[in-house]
Design a protein around this motif. Structure first.
Motif, mmCIF file in Angstrom:
data_model
loop_
_atom_site.group_PDB
_atom_site.id
_atom_site.type_symbol
_atom_site.label_atom_id
_atom_site.label_comp_id
_atom_site.label_asym_id
_atom_site.label_seq_id
_atom_site.Cartn_x
_atom_site.Cartn_y
_atom_site.Cartn_z
ATOM 1 N N LYS A 162 0.736 -1.284 -0.056
ATOM 2 C CA LYS A 162 0.042 -0.116 -0.063
ATOM 3 C C LYS A 162 1.009 1.152 -0.011
ATOM 4 O O LYS A 162 1.988 1.357 0.412
ATOM 5 C CB LYS A 162 -1.010 -0.021 1.276
ATOM 6 C CG LYS A 162 -1.884 -1.284 1.172
ATOM 7 C CD LYS A 162 -2.900 -0.884 2.439
ATOM 8 C CE LYS A 162 -2.132 -1.153 3.782
ATOM 9 N NZ LYS A 162 -2.961 -1.219 5.045
ATOM 10 N N ALA A 163 0.359 2.270 -0.351
ATOM 11 C CA ALA A 163 0.977 3.571 -0.530
ATOM 12 C C ALA A 163 1.742 3.944 0.820
ATOM 13 O O ALA A 163 2.614 4.471 0.975
ATOM 14 C CB ALA A 163 0.128 4.673 -0.754
ATOM 15 N N SER A 164 0.824 3.510 2.001
ATOM 16 C CA SER A 164 1.500 4.145 3.255
ATOM 17 C C SER A 164 2.531 3.148 3.853
ATOM 18 O O SER A 164 3.429 3.457 4.662
ATOM 19 C CB SER A 164 0.365 3.798 4.469
ATOM 20 O OG SER A 164 -0.261 2.329 4.301
ATOM 21 N N ASP A 165 2.726 1.952 3.110
ATOM 22 C CA ASP A 165 4.024 0.902 3.342
ATOM 23 C C ASP A 165 5.164 1.526 2.512
ATOM 24 O O ASP A 165 6.166 1.389 3.083
ATOM 25 C CB ASP A 165 3.480 -0.639 3.001
ATOM 26 C CG ASP A 165 2.590 -1.038 3.750
ATOM 27 O OD1 ASP A 165 2.597 -0.871 5.038
ATOM 28 O OD2 ASP A 165 1.776 -1.673 3.135
ATOM 29 N N PRO A 206 6.954 6.184 2.620
ATOM 30 C CA PRO A 206 8.010 6.576 3.579
ATOM 31 C C PRO A 206 9.310 5.964 3.049
ATOM 32 O O PRO A 206 10.216 6.762 3.402
ATOM 33 C CB PRO A 206 7.560 5.849 4.937
ATOM 34 C CG PRO A 206 6.170 5.861 4.844
ATOM 35 C CD PRO A 206 5.994 5.392 3.465
ATOM 36 N N GLN A 224 -0.803 2.605 -5.875
ATOM 37 C CA GLN A 224 0.246 2.913 -4.527
ATOM 38 C C GLN A 224 1.205 4.048 -5.228
ATOM 39 O O GLN A 224 1.657 4.590 -4.126
ATOM 40 C CB GLN A 224 0.946 1.812 -3.983
ATOM 41 C CG GLN A 224 1.653 1.009 -4.845
ATOM 42 C CD GLN A 224 1.012 -0.168 -5.583
ATOM 43 O OE1 GLN A 224 -0.215 -0.056 -5.835
ATOM 44 N NE2 GLN A 224 1.877 -1.238 -5.476
#
Length: 306
Positions: A177-180, A183, A202
């Protein structure tokens, strides 16, 4: 003449001499006090044994390295390092066991020590100056206690960043996912960089954080943009072709807790390849210079170091 016919691959005294030249270009250095004066060779001692006059300590060049306290002869260590660095898709512990005539447990531990040596520490961001970095993810292996199913939910995810004409940097990630991923990408890629990916959702917001973001639509059979031939992610796909052939054809199985070491191994060979002016011997020397300050005991090698 074979590259493995060099004296330091067959004679332990020659192996110590070779390693000393690589790690002590200015002469022997005491690992305890850091002194270089009044260091003498211990007469009648084992190969490579030296004594520091000021602190009275005996030591060899292997102290403070991944080779320290090993019962394997140093010339066999050098063979193992060379074989791992020169084999494009890696060399399995079983193969190393047969070549070096050691036990499987010893060969397995040696390969993990070498991976520890070649693993990069803190690195500066990739790209910058309008360079192009390609980004993609792949899936490999199978998670413990997760039944095989359609899709990739049962597999381990690996994210890879490849700078065109430069290095590769891979990460074992929890998900895609983009949140994974964002960063990690932001921490490892310079903002003044053009990003190339496929059309995966993502990556949709990458253009907000970098100089530019272009993508191809693999789902529609587009792998190189017709309007702009420089828009593609074929370089990172090429990296994955070698990575997967090695993981599936050579290593065949890798537990999740060790996956980060395996991806670092493939990163090292790719980032120090012949096209960048690094041949097998130079790559081996780079790996040997990375052994300093890295101890890895058998117990620690069996633990996850995420």
């Amino acid at each position: 003449m074979s590259n493995l016919s060099a004296p330091y691959f067959h004679d332990e005294a020659a192996a110590f001499g070779f390693l000393e030249e690589a790690l002590w270009p200015q002469g022997p250095v005491c690992p305890r006090c850091g002194g270089m004066d009044r260091i003498t060779t211990v007469k009648g001692g084992r190969a490579g044994l030296r004594r520091c006059g000021p602190c009275k300590r005996q030591f060899t060049v292997t102290v403070g390295t991944v080779f320290e306290s090993s019962h394997v002869k140093l010339n066999l260590w050098l063979q193992a390092v060379y074989l791992m660095c020169s084999s494009k898709k890696g060399i399995s512990s079983h193969q190393l066991m047969r070549v070096l005539d050691v036990t499987y447990k010893t060969a397995w531990f040696m390969t993990h020590r070498i991976r520890e040596a070649i693993a990069s520490g803190t690195l500066p961001p990739m790209g910058g100056n309008a360079a192009i970095v390609e980004i993609d993810e792949t899936f490999i292996g199978q998670k413990t206690d997760v039944p095989k199913q359609r899709g990739y939910a049962h597999k381990h995810a690996v994210l890879t960043l490849v700078e065109r004409g430069g290095s590769a940097r891979s990460f074992h990630v929890d998900g895609t996912k983009a949140s994974d991923l964002l960063p990690i990408i932001k921490a490892n890629v310079h903002p003044d960089t053009y990003i190339m990916t496929d059309e995966a959702g993502q990556y949709a917001s990458l253009g907000k954080h970098f100089m530019g973001h272009e993508f191809t639509r693999h789902g529609q059979g587009e792998y190189v943009s017709k309007e702009r031939p420089d828009v593609h992610s074929n370089t990172v796909e090429g990296f994955y072709s070698v990575f997967k052939r090695g993981m599936k054809g050579v290593y065949q199985h890798c537990s999740e807790k060790h996956l980060h070491r395996y991806v670092a191994e493939f990163d090292f060979r790719y980032s120090n390849r012949v096209k960048l002016g690094v041949d097998d011997k130079a790559r081996t020397l780079m790996a040997l210079r990375g052994i300093v300050g890295k101890r890895l005991t058998y117990r620690h090698s069996q633990r996850a170091e995420m």
